[in-house]
Design an enzyme around this catalytic site. Sequence first.
Site, PDB file in Angstrom:
ATOM      1  N   GLY A  68      47.665  19.807  85.023  1.00 22.18           N
ATOM      2  CA  GLY A  68      47.226  21.197  85.039  1.00 22.18           C
ATOM      3  C   GLY A  68      46.537  21.653  83.775  1.00 22.18           C
TER       4      GLY A  68
ATOM      5  CG  HIS B  36      46.911  24.367  74.823  1.00 18.98           C
ATOM      6  ND1 HIS B  36      45.734  23.762  75.220  1.00 18.98           N
ATOM      7  CD2 HIS B  36      47.572  24.683  75.949  1.00 18.98           C
ATOM      8  CE1 HIS B  36      45.695  23.711  76.540  1.00 18.98           C
ATOM      9  NE2 HIS B  36      46.810  24.257  77.009  1.00 18.98           N
TER      10      HIS B  36
ATOM     11  CG  HIS C 132      51.775  25.880  77.506  1.00 20.93           C
ATOM     12  ND1 HIS C 132      51.189  26.935  78.160  1.00 20.93           N
ATOM     13  CD2 HIS C 132      50.939  24.815  77.681  1.00 20.93           C
ATOM     14  CE1 HIS C 132      50.053  26.541  78.729  1.00 20.93           C
ATOM     15  NE2 HIS C 132      49.880  25.257  78.446  1.00 20.93           N
TER      16      HIS C 132
HETATM   17  P1  AMP Z   1      46.672  24.571  80.141  1.00 22.89           P
HETATM   18  O1  AMP Z   1      46.651  24.855  81.615  1.00 22.89           O
HETATM   19  O2  AMP Z   1      47.858  23.762  79.691  1.00 22.89           O
HETATM   20  O3  AMP Z   1      45.351  24.000  79.661  1.00 22.89           O
HETATM   21  O4  AMP Z   1      46.894  25.975  79.439  1.00 22.89           O
HETATM   22  C1  AMP Z   1      45.850  26.856  79.144  1.00 22.89           C
HETATM   23  C2  AMP Z   1      46.494  28.199  78.917  1.00 22.89           C
HETATM   24  O5  AMP Z   1      45.568  29.036  78.252  1.00 22.89           O
HETATM   25  C3  AMP Z   1      46.913  28.935  80.189  1.00 22.89           C
HETATM   26  O6  AMP Z   1      48.320  29.182  80.150  1.00 22.89           O
HETATM   27  C4  AMP Z   1      46.092  30.221  80.142  1.00 22.89           C
HETATM   28  O7  AMP Z   1      46.809  31.337  80.635  1.00 22.89           O
HETATM   29  C5  AMP Z   1      45.786  30.349  78.675  1.00 22.89           C
HETATM   30  N1  AMP Z   1      44.580  31.093  78.342  1.00 22.89           N
HETATM   31  C6  AMP Z   1      43.340  30.962  78.890  1.00 22.89           C
HETATM   32  N2  AMP Z   1      42.479  31.795  78.294  1.00 22.89           N
HETATM   33  C7  AMP Z   1      43.176  32.452  77.330  1.00 22.89           C
HETATM   34  C8  AMP Z   1      42.836  33.462  76.373  1.00 22.89           C
HETATM   35  N3  AMP Z   1      41.582  33.960  76.268  1.00 22.89           N
HETATM   36  N4  AMP Z   1      43.809  33.919  75.553  1.00 22.89           N
HETATM   37  C9  AMP Z   1      45.066  33.442  75.657  1.00 22.89           C
HETATM   38  N5  AMP Z   1      45.445  32.483  76.534  1.00 22.89           N
HETATM   39  C10 AMP Z   1      44.523  32.013  77.362  1.00 22.89           C
END
Ligand code: AMP
Length: 116
Positions: free
Chosen positions: A95, A102, A104
């Site tokens: 996902g 990053h 989480h």
């Molecule tokens: P992943 O799916 O592990 O790549 O996580 C990407 C995360 O980035 C998701 O949980 C999104 O909700 C978050 N996300 C996307 N755009 C932004 C943004 N502009 N500011 C903060 N979080 C974001």
Amino acid sequence: MSYPTCLFCKIVGGTIPATIVHQDDHVIAFEDINPQAPTHVLVIPRTHIASLDTLGDGDHETVGRVLHRAAEIARSRGLMPDGYRVVLNCGPAAGQTVYHIHAHLLGGRGFGWPPG
Ligand code: AMP
Ligand code: ZN
């Protein structure tokens, strides 16, 4: 290194806004825009690394700092001793949607195992 088209590089550079909860010379942490738990913070390195799959030998300290900062934020929010979860999604099956590595930090509720 910064990638002009990378969303999280834009947050590092300040051209896209974010609710930043920590920043230092190496890492930035900010609130996830679509939180999945009462605490949902993303911790990223300032430097662009696409994912765990592209880590190089020179990135070990950077990733260590990301994980350590996640733990420090968890502590500052009182997430222990209940506990919390730190997730790094790698690739499409996991996902991953943003290809700037990053962690989480998720906390403030219980989490099931195995994950969905
Ligand atoms: P992943 O799916 O592990 O790549 O996580 C990407 C995360 O980035 C998701 O949980 C999104 O909700 C978050 N996300 C996307 N755009 C932004 C943004 N502009 N500011 C903060 N979080 C974001
Ligand atoms: Zn990036």
